[in-house]
Design a protein around this motif. Structure first.
Motif, PDB file in Angstrom:
ATOM      1  N   ALA A  23       0.823  -1.201   0.000  1.00 24.84           N
ATOM      2  CA  ALA A  23       0.000   0.000   0.000  1.00 24.84           C
ATOM      3  C   ALA A  23       0.862   1.258   0.000  1.00 24.84           C
ATOM      4  O   ALA A  23       0.682   2.129  -0.839  1.00 24.84           O
ATOM      5  CB  ALA A  23      -0.938   0.005   1.188  1.00 24.84           C
ATOM      6  N   ALA A  24       1.780   1.379   0.930  1.00 23.54           N
ATOM      7  CA  ALA A  24       2.593   2.593   1.050  1.00 23.54           C
ATOM      8  C   ALA A  24       3.568   2.707  -0.113  1.00 23.54           C
ATOM      9  O   ALA A  24       4.239   1.746  -0.471  1.00 23.54           O
ATOM     10  CB  ALA A  24       3.339   2.597   2.374  1.00 23.54           C
ATOM     11  N   ARG A  25       3.595   3.898  -0.689  1.00 30.82           N
ATOM     12  CA  ARG A  25       4.461   4.161  -1.845  1.00 30.82           C
ATOM     13  C   ARG A  25       5.128   5.511  -1.680  1.00 30.82           C
ATOM     14  O   ARG A  25       4.656   6.365  -0.946  1.00 30.82           O
ATOM     15  CB  ARG A  25       3.655   4.198  -3.154  1.00 30.82           C
ATOM     16  N   MET A  26       6.201   5.690  -2.417  1.00 33.73           N
ATOM     17  CA  MET A  26       6.747   7.020  -2.620  1.00 33.73           C
ATOM     18  C   MET A  26       6.912   7.194  -4.120  1.00 33.73           C
ATOM     19  O   MET A  26       7.217   6.249  -4.839  1.00 33.73           O
ATOM     20  CB  MET A  26       8.033   7.246  -1.845  1.00 33.73           C
ATOM     21  N   HIS A  27       6.641   8.399  -4.584  1.00 32.90           N
ATOM     22  CA  HIS A  27       6.645   8.685  -6.012  1.00 32.90           C
ATOM     23  C   HIS A  27       7.648   9.782  -6.300  1.00 32.90           C
ATOM     24  O   HIS A  27       7.803  10.720  -5.515  1.00 32.90           O
ATOM     25  CB  HIS A  27       5.250   9.142  -6.461  1.00 32.90           C
ATOM     26  N   GLY A  28       8.313   9.656  -7.429  1.00 34.67           N
ATOM     27  CA  GLY A  28       9.282  10.668  -7.809  1.00 34.67           C
ATOM     28  C   GLY A  28       9.891  10.362  -9.156  1.00 34.67           C
ATOM     29  O   GLY A  28       9.379   9.531  -9.912  1.00 34.67           O
ATOM     30  N   VAL A  29      10.996  11.028  -9.442  1.00 35.94           N
ATOM     31  CA  VAL A  29      11.694  10.836 -10.710  1.00 35.94           C
ATOM     32  C   VAL A  29      13.114  10.372 -10.437  1.00 35.94           C
ATOM     33  O   VAL A  29      13.675  10.621  -9.377  1.00 35.94           O
ATOM     34  CB  VAL A  29      11.704  12.122 -11.570  1.00 35.94           C
ATOM     35  N   ILE A  30      13.666   9.684 -11.426  1.00 34.14           N
ATOM     36  CA  ILE A  30      15.023   9.158 -11.324  1.00 34.14           C
ATOM     37  C   ILE A  30      15.906   9.912 -12.309  1.00 34.14           C
ATOM     38  O   ILE A  30      15.563  10.065 -13.477  1.00 34.14           O
ATOM     39  CB  ILE A  30      15.056   7.655 -11.644  1.00 34.14           C
ATOM     40  N   GLU A  31      17.030  10.394 -11.791  1.00 33.18           N
ATOM     41  CA  GLU A  31      18.040  11.004 -12.650  1.00 33.18           C
ATOM     42  C   GLU A  31      19.404  10.613 -12.109  1.00 33.18           C
ATOM     43  O   GLU A  31      19.683  10.794 -10.920  1.00 33.18           O
ATOM     44  CB  GLU A  31      17.904  12.520 -12.688  1.00 33.18           C
ATOM     45  N   ASP A  32      20.239  10.077 -12.990  1.00 29.49           N
ATOM     46  CA  ASP A  32      21.547   9.551 -12.602  1.00 29.49           C
ATOM     47  C   ASP A  32      21.330   8.522 -11.493  1.00 29.49           C
ATOM     48  O   ASP A  32      20.557   7.605 -11.661  1.00 29.49           O
ATOM     49  CB  ASP A  32      22.501  10.674 -12.209  1.00 29.49           C
ATOM     50  N   SER A  33      21.967   8.678 -10.353  1.00 23.24           N
ATOM     51  CA  SER A  33      21.795   7.707  -9.272  1.00 23.24           C
ATOM     52  C   SER A  33      20.959   8.283  -8.127  1.00 23.24           C
ATOM     53  O   SER A  33      21.110   7.884  -6.976  1.00 23.24           O
ATOM     54  CB  SER A  33      23.154   7.249  -8.742  1.00 23.24           C
ATOM     55  N   VAL A  34      20.049   9.198  -8.462  1.00 24.11           N
ATOM     56  CA  VAL A  34      19.225   9.859  -7.441  1.00 24.11           C
ATOM     57  C   VAL A  34      17.745   9.641  -7.744  1.00 24.11           C
ATOM     58  O   VAL A  34      17.302   9.826  -8.875  1.00 24.11           O
ATOM     59  CB  VAL A  34      19.529  11.375  -7.383  1.00 24.11           C
ATOM     60  N   PHE A  35      17.010   9.244  -6.714  1.00 20.72           N
ATOM     61  CA  PHE A  35      15.552   9.209  -6.783  1.00 20.72           C
ATOM     62  C   PHE A  35      15.069  10.486  -6.104  1.00 20.72           C
ATOM     63  O   PHE A  35      15.294  10.687  -4.914  1.00 20.72           O
ATOM     64  CB  PHE A  35      14.988   7.975  -6.066  1.00 20.72           C
ATOM     65  N   TYR A  36      14.433  11.368  -6.873  1.00 20.15           N
ATOM     66  CA  TYR A  36      13.917  12.622  -6.332  1.00 20.15           C
ATOM     67  C   TYR A  36      12.490  12.393  -5.851  1.00 20.15           C
ATOM     68  O   TYR A  36      11.569  12.279  -6.648  1.00 20.15           O
ATOM     69  CB  TYR A  36      13.962  13.734  -7.391  1.00 20.15           C
ATOM     70  N   LEU A  37      12.330  12.299  -4.546  1.00 22.90           N
ATOM     71  CA  LEU A  37      11.028  12.068  -3.941  1.00 22.90           C
ATOM     72  C   LEU A  37      10.134  13.283  -4.151  1.00 22.90           C
ATOM     73  O   LEU A  37      10.537  14.415  -3.887  1.00 22.90           O
ATOM     74  CB  LEU A  37      11.195  11.798  -2.447  1.00 22.90           C
ATOM     75  N   VAL A  38       8.916  13.047  -4.647  1.00 24.44           N
ATOM     76  CA  VAL A  38       7.954  14.117  -4.860  1.00 24.44           C
ATOM     77  C   VAL A  38       6.769  13.957  -3.924  1.00 24.44           C
ATOM     78  O   VAL A  38       6.383  14.891  -3.241  1.00 24.44           O
ATOM     79  CB  VAL A  38       7.486  14.166  -6.334  1.00 24.44           C
ATOM     80  N   TRP A  39       6.172  12.758  -3.889  1.00 22.53           N
ATOM     81  CA  TRP A  39       4.993  12.518  -3.062  1.00 22.53           C
ATOM     82  C   TRP A  39       5.189  11.288  -2.211  1.00 22.53           C
ATOM     83  O   TRP A  39       5.725  10.284  -2.644  1.00 22.53           O
ATOM     84  CB  TRP A  39       3.744  12.248  -3.902  1.00 22.53           C
TER      85      TRP A  39
END
Length: 137
Positions: free
Chosen positions: A111-127
């Motif tokens: 159920a629990a998620r985190m959403h974001g974008v991936i660039e290089d070796s970083v996951f940018y958390l958005v929600w």
């Protein structure tokens, strides 16, 4: 009285300089950035003890993976086409439309998620999405 070393006039009574943040092996895995995090969608402070433990656990898993491993893992999947159902989960203006959003499954209940974008070796958390409301189906 402090002594001077014979090497370049350095004082021997001073501690070694603080280690750099880069002293960790930066190639060790994926890091998570809160640079684009939108707390108004869901704040981490609302998560319970078990949720937070799962969150930290998934961060540790990600740190042990490289980007290719993360993208191919069972915890990560790209967003489907379309917009999230809840209006509060709107894409921030700081993230261009050419970046594909991904979700990371945080807990075993799926159920629990985190959403974001991936660039290089970083996951940018958005929600954060503890109740799986972004794409509930």
């Amino acid at each position: 009285m402090p002594r001077k070393s014979h090497k370049r006039g350095m004082r021997t009574d001073q501690q070694d300089p603080s280690p750099s943040l880069r002293s960790l092996d930066d190639d060790a895995g994926v890091t998570v950035s809160f640079a684009h995090y939108r707390a108004e969608t869901e704040c981490l402070s609302t998560w319970g003890k078990a949720d937070l433990k799962s969150f930290v656990g998934v961060l540790e898993k990600m740190r042990a993976m490289n980007i290719a491993t993360l993208r191919n893992s069972s915890i990560c999947s790209p967003h489907r086409k379309g917009s999230p159902l809840a209006e509060r989960f709107s894409r921030p203006d700081t993230i261009g439309k050419d970046y594909r959003m991904h979700e990371i499954r945080v807990d075993r209940s799926n159920a629990a998620r985190m959403h974001g974008v991936i660039e290089d070796s970083v996951f940018y958390l958005v929600w954060l999405d503890r109740k799986h409301e972004v794409f509930p189906e």
